[in-house]
Design an enzyme around this catalytic site. Sequence first.
Site: not given
Length: 240
Positions: A39, A116, A122
């Site tokens: 990140y 995401h 997910k």
Amino acid sequence: MRPINEIIVHCTATPEGRPVSVAEIDAWHRARGWSGIGYHRVIDITGARLAGRPLSAVGAHCAGHNTGTIGVVYVGGLAADGRTPKDTRTPAQRRALAAELMELRDRFNIRKISGHNEYAAKACPSFDASAEYDHLFEGRERLFKPIVDHLLQRGDAGQFAQSWRDQLITWRENRNQPSPLLSSQDPDDLFGHAVEAETLAFQRERQIVADGVVGPQTRNEMRLALNGRPPFSALENYQR
């Protein structure tokens, strides 16, 4: 500076209320074979906005969508049981995340915000990032086209496969270790078993994910290797 047109929001997938440091995330990602924290920006549990991987470096946070994106993560994302997805952002984190997104938007003229979970099966970041922040990017998402990672793998052919093959040969020659599988005297533009095997050897040597696939991290490592430089370290200049 690399081209950037999208921000992808993540969570650390840690229990509500648990502090997580940049160094801790960096250690997690190194254990996965990455070059440190994937990140670029971290919103910690107090709402502090922290630097992760340099913004100029391609991230390692969303498979297939790292080349033209910035990865922003907030600490949390799971209920206290450590299993159930939950939007655990505190008021301070919400304010900090919104401020971070707007600053990055204006600095790089970023046109799109995504979660995401829009690119992977997910829950991360445990809330609908597009729905919550689209209004901050009003008009910028029109005709939006994401920058997708260019991947090379077994079965590919053409000039890019040939170029990668040549780089593997040069890497071996620079180390005075001629490739046992590839030869510059026998050109071939196919990414076959031999190229895959040499790619795996290169990835292991550079201590990155050894999957035989040539993506942004592997290409960057080859650039460094051919210039005689050590492997990339995401937090090389991080001040703890």
